[in-house]
Design an enzyme around this catalytic site. Structure first.
Site, PDB file in Angstrom:
ATOM      1  CB  CYS A  10      -3.032   2.419   6.145  1.00 51.97           C
ATOM      2  SG  CYS A  10      -4.706   1.743   6.256  1.00 51.97           S
ATOM      3  CG  ASN A  13      -8.895   1.673   9.849  1.00 50.11           C
ATOM      4  OD1 ASN A  13      -9.787   1.875  10.652  1.00 50.11           O
ATOM      5  ND2 ASN A  13      -7.998   0.711  10.031  1.00 50.11           N
ATOM      6  CB  CYS A  15      -6.043  -2.195   2.317  1.00 48.73           C
ATOM      7  SG  CYS A  15      -7.375  -2.060   1.107  1.00 48.73           S
ATOM      8  NE  ARG A  16      -1.745   1.021   2.844  1.00 48.13           N
ATOM      9  CZ  ARG A  16      -1.345   2.243   2.546  1.00 48.13           C
ATOM     10  NH1 ARG A  16      -0.078   2.465   2.257  1.00 48.13           N
ATOM     11  NH2 ARG A  16      -2.195   3.244   2.544  1.00 48.13           N
ATOM     12  CB  SER A  17      -4.031   0.177   9.398  1.00 50.95           C
ATOM     13  OG  SER A  17      -5.283   0.665   9.017  1.00 50.95           O
ATOM     14  CG  ASP A 125      -1.939   1.229  -0.976  1.00 52.47           C
ATOM     15  OD1 ASP A 125      -2.839   0.374  -0.811  1.00 52.47           O
ATOM     16  OD2 ASP A 125      -2.174   2.441  -1.109  1.00 52.47           O
TER      17      ASP A 125
HETATM   18  P1  4NP Z   1      -5.427   1.415   2.918  1.00 49.48           P
HETATM   19  O1  4NP Z   1      -5.770   1.331   1.349  1.00 49.48           O
HETATM   20  O2  4NP Z   1      -4.947   2.815   3.162  1.00 49.48           O
HETATM   21  O3  4NP Z   1      -4.385   0.397   3.053  1.00 49.48           O
HETATM   22  O4  4NP Z   1      -6.700   1.100   3.655  1.00 49.48           O
HETATM   23  C1  4NP Z   1      -6.544   2.301   0.710  1.00 49.48           C
HETATM   24  C2  4NP Z   1      -7.887   2.332   0.924  1.00 49.48           C
HETATM   25  C3  4NP Z   1      -8.664   3.271   0.303  1.00 49.48           C
HETATM   26  C4  4NP Z   1      -8.069   4.188  -0.546  1.00 49.48           C
HETATM   27  C5  4NP Z   1      -6.710   4.157  -0.753  1.00 49.48           C
HETATM   28  C6  4NP Z   1      -5.927   3.212  -0.123  1.00 49.48           C
HETATM   29  N1  4NP Z   1      -8.880   5.126  -1.195  1.00 49.48           N
HETATM   30  O5  4NP Z   1      -8.332   5.917  -1.984  1.00 49.48           O
HETATM   31  O6  4NP Z   1     -10.080   5.166  -0.951  1.00 49.48           O
END
Ligand code: 4NP
Length: 156
Positions: A10, A13, A15-17, A125
């Site tokens: 993602c 790294n 939340c989603r992944s 997300d």
């Molecule tokens: P992820 O979620 O890609 O699912 O881990 C996010 C985590 C951090 C950010 C965006 C999405 N960020 O903008 O820092």
């Protein structure tokens, strides 16, 4: 086929992944399927950090402890180390396609391409949302984990 090795990707790294990694560890473990599983981000802002506290809580509700996971950025070696690299959304997939070295052997796809009827869709997300968003993310990645284990499990 070489030993299956699955990398979920993602943006951050956190939340989603990590939730996708947790769901596949759970489902593969229950199925007795020996897989190499990891997750990474296209970005490096969160490198070295544990998952988002809301992701940790969501995984815990579903019986997986992800407190020891640490965020890392995707690297060139991942494209030969892993047989499957699965992206949470189209932006992540485009990043992976751009990063892909000439010698890459991994199959690239979206996580939800694995799930019948959800091909081409992005995993929700939840970063800017609420706890319900994290449950929707879990449902998405759990469906993908079941589909992947069904595909990789040797025919009985
Ligand atoms: P992820 O979620 O890609 O699912 O881990 C996010 C985590 C951090 C950010 C965006 C999405 N960020 O903008 O820092």
């Amino acid at each position: 086929m070489s030993h299956p090795a699955v990398l979920f990707v993602c943006l951050g790294n956190i939340c989603r992944s990590p939730l996708a990694e947790a769901a596949l560890r759970k489902v593969a473990g229950e199925a007795g399927l020996d897989l190499h599983i990891d997750s990474a981000g296209t970005g490096d802002w969160h490198s070295g950090e544990p998952p988002d506290s809301r992701a940790i809580a969501t995984a815990a509700r579903h019986g997986v402890d992800i407190r020891s996971y640490r965020a890392r950025q995707v690297r060139a070696a991942d494209f030969t180390r892993f047989t499957h690299i699965l992206a949470a959304d189209h932006q992540n997939l485009a990043h992976l396609e751009a990063l892909q070295p000439d010698e890459a052997t991994a199959e690239l796809a979206l996580i939800l391409d694995l799930v019948e009827g959800r091909e081409g869709q992005s995993v929700t997300d939840p970063y800017y949302g609420d706890a319900i968003g994290f449950e929707q993310t879990w449902a998405d990645v759990l469906a993908a984990a079941h589909a992947l284990v069904g595909r990789l499990r040797p025919a009985a």
